[in-house]
Design a protein around this motif. Sequence first.
Motif, PDB file in Angstrom:
ATOM      1  N   GLU A  50       0.944  -1.253   0.020  1.00 42.40           N
ATOM      2  CA  GLU A  50      -0.241   0.098   0.277  1.00 42.40           C
ATOM      3  C   GLU A  50       0.889   1.275  -0.216  1.00 42.40           C
ATOM      4  O   GLU A  50       0.765   2.091  -0.556  1.00 42.40           O
ATOM      5  N   ILE A  51       2.001   1.394   0.801  1.00 47.48           N
ATOM      6  CA  ILE A  51       2.912   2.333   0.862  1.00 47.48           C
ATOM      7  C   ILE A  51       3.284   2.709  -0.476  1.00 47.48           C
ATOM      8  O   ILE A  51       3.498   3.591  -1.065  1.00 47.48           O
ATOM      9  N   LEU A  52       4.027   1.743  -0.976  1.00 46.39           N
ATOM     10  CA  LEU A  52       4.786   1.745  -2.225  1.00 46.39           C
ATOM     11  C   LEU A  52       3.754   2.093  -3.663  1.00 46.39           C
ATOM     12  O   LEU A  52       4.210   3.035  -4.354  1.00 46.39           O
ATOM     13  N   ALA A  53       2.619   1.357  -3.502  1.00 44.56           N
ATOM     14  CA  ALA A  53       1.678   1.930  -4.537  1.00 44.56           C
ATOM     15  C   ALA A  53       1.082   3.177  -4.664  1.00 44.56           C
ATOM     16  O   ALA A  53       1.236   3.963  -5.367  1.00 44.56           O
ATOM     17  N   SER A  54       0.936   3.880  -3.319  1.00 41.40           N
ATOM     18  CA  SER A  54       0.537   4.983  -2.835  1.00 41.40           C
ATOM     19  C   SER A  54       1.746   5.837  -3.351  1.00 41.40           C
ATOM     20  O   SER A  54       1.204   6.942  -4.268  1.00 41.40           O
ATOM     21  N   HIS A  55       2.982   5.716  -3.273  1.00 40.49           N
ATOM     22  CA  HIS A  55       3.966   6.563  -3.538  1.00 40.49           C
ATOM     23  C   HIS A  55       3.979   6.749  -5.099  1.00 40.49           C
ATOM     24  O   HIS A  55       4.434   7.570  -5.903  1.00 40.49           O
ATOM     25  N   LEU A  56       3.836   5.431  -5.785  1.00 36.40           N
ATOM     26  CA  LEU A  56       4.243   5.415  -7.367  1.00 36.40           C
ATOM     27  C   LEU A  56       3.259   6.208  -7.885  1.00 36.40           C
ATOM     28  O   LEU A  56       3.236   6.871  -9.104  1.00 36.40           O
ATOM     29  N   LYS A  57       1.686   6.077  -7.444  1.00 32.66           N
ATOM     30  CA  LYS A  57       0.698   6.619  -8.005  1.00 32.66           C
ATOM     31  C   LYS A  57       0.776   8.542  -8.005  1.00 32.66           C
ATOM     32  O   LYS A  57       0.260   8.953  -9.101  1.00 32.66           O
ATOM     33  N   LYS A  58       1.637   8.968  -7.157  1.00 29.52           N
ATOM     34  CA  LYS A  58       1.908  10.334  -6.778  1.00 29.52           C
ATOM     35  C   LYS A  58       2.645  10.667  -8.172  1.00 29.52           C
ATOM     36  O   LYS A  58       2.844  11.906  -8.371  1.00 29.52           O
ATOM     37  N   TYR A  59       3.427   9.776  -8.789  1.00 25.79           N
ATOM     38  CA  TYR A  59       4.635  10.147  -9.925  1.00 25.79           C
ATOM     39  C   TYR A  59       3.426   9.941 -10.974  1.00 25.79           C
ATOM     40  O   TYR A  59       4.150   9.768 -12.374  1.00 25.79           O
ATOM     41  N   TYR A  99       2.030   6.617 -12.138  1.00 26.60           N
ATOM     42  CA  TYR A  99       2.072   5.579 -12.624  1.00 26.60           C
ATOM     43  C   TYR A  99       0.670   4.854 -12.161  1.00 26.60           C
ATOM     44  O   TYR A  99       0.053   4.984 -11.094  1.00 26.60           O
ATOM     45  N   GLU A 100       0.177   3.913 -13.040  1.00 26.51           N
ATOM     46  CA  GLU A 100      -0.955   3.038 -12.773  1.00 26.51           C
ATOM     47  C   GLU A 100      -0.595   1.741 -12.169  1.00 26.51           C
ATOM     48  O   GLU A 100       0.114   0.877 -12.776  1.00 26.51           O
ATOM     49  N   VAL A 101      -0.725   1.578 -10.809  1.00 24.08           N
ATOM     50  CA  VAL A 101      -0.347   0.409 -10.064  1.00 24.08           C
ATOM     51  C   VAL A 101      -1.647  -0.624  -9.716  1.00 24.08           C
ATOM     52  O   VAL A 101      -2.620  -0.222  -9.183  1.00 24.08           O
ATOM     53  N   TYR A 102      -0.934  -1.684 -10.130  1.00 22.90           N
ATOM     54  CA  TYR A 102      -1.826  -3.246 -10.052  1.00 22.90           C
ATOM     55  C   TYR A 102      -1.327  -3.967  -8.959  1.00 22.90           C
ATOM     56  O   TYR A 102      -0.039  -4.439  -8.863  1.00 22.90           O
ATOM     57  N   LEU A 103      -2.108  -4.557  -8.185  1.00 21.27           N
ATOM     58  CA  LEU A 103      -1.657  -5.212  -6.806  1.00 21.27           C
ATOM     59  C   LEU A 103      -2.296  -6.631  -7.159  1.00 21.27           C
ATOM     60  O   LEU A 103      -3.268  -6.756  -7.824  1.00 21.27           O
ATOM     61  N   ILE A 104      -1.257  -7.601  -7.214  1.00 15.32           N
ATOM     62  CA  ILE A 104      -1.985  -8.885  -7.421  1.00 15.32           C
ATOM     63  C   ILE A 104      -2.984  -9.517  -6.261  1.00 15.32           C
ATOM     64  O   ILE A 104      -2.758  -9.089  -5.235  1.00 15.32           O
ATOM     65  N   GLN A 105      -3.855 -10.182  -6.830  1.00 18.29           N
ATOM     66  CA  GLN A 105      -4.944 -10.674  -6.182  1.00 18.29           C
ATOM     67  C   GLN A 105      -4.893 -11.930  -5.729  1.00 18.29           C
ATOM     68  O   GLN A 105      -5.208 -12.363  -4.576  1.00 18.29           O
ATOM     69  N   HIS A 106      -4.278 -12.794  -6.445  1.00 18.76           N
ATOM     70  CA  HIS A 106      -4.375 -14.225  -6.391  1.00 18.76           C
ATOM     71  C   HIS A 106      -2.834 -14.693  -6.664  1.00 18.76           C
ATOM     72  O   HIS A 106      -2.251 -14.758  -7.771  1.00 18.76           O
TER      73      HIS A 106
END
Length: 234
Positions: free
Chosen positions: A15-24, A26-33
């Motif tokens: 969550e921390i990394l995704a939030s930071h990258l979105k500020k720049y 980037y479209e961030v996807y997290l693995i669900q399975h």
Amino acid sequence: MYKILLIEDDNKIAEILASHLKKYGYEVYLIQHFDAIKKEFLSIEPDLVLLDINLPYFDGFYWCRQIRTVSKVPIIFISARTDDMNQVMAIENGGDDYITKPFHLDIVVAKLKSAIRRAYGEYALSSHKDSAIIELGQLFIYPQKLEVEWKDTRLTLSHKEFQLLSLLINNHHRVVSRDELLEALWDEVEFVDDNTLTVNVNRVRKKLADLGLEDAIKTVRGQGYRLHTYWLGD
């Protein structure tokens, strides 16, 4: 907007990394399975993958190999494993870079930007826009396809393998220093472990050997590397 696939099972870090990258931007996807990472990768079609090693079901090395069967996108490992062997294994299994935890978010962004610039940016465009074949005797490199050919046998190269071999071919008459290779392959040289270059050279050396060109890259101790063009009578 570049799509980043983040494969990290620690929800807090993800969550921390995704939030930071979105500020720049980037479209961030997290693995669900975590048992179907390759399937999700194919569905998302990301431009870059951030991949942890310690994962449920199978480790990051396994999933890196799986991704490499279908894509050449940049893959950056992020892991708490700090020993050299794991970094070597990451590169040998198809990774492009390695970041150790705990990491500074700015370093992650810098490495991510560098990988994207190399794969899709100005350097990549200048490298591939010319479809002319690189030729040295009977050794051919096809820039658009990232393939190397020797005596009618072809193998596929990664982006960094292509860049490294091209540089050695274009300078086959001399020794290419390690610094030259590092600067050509990575923009953020200060973040690159020297061992990473050695691993990439060994990967290119092995691919040339698989084609039948044994011992084609010579290590010049204390200086760098030189292409041993014995097929030219050198």
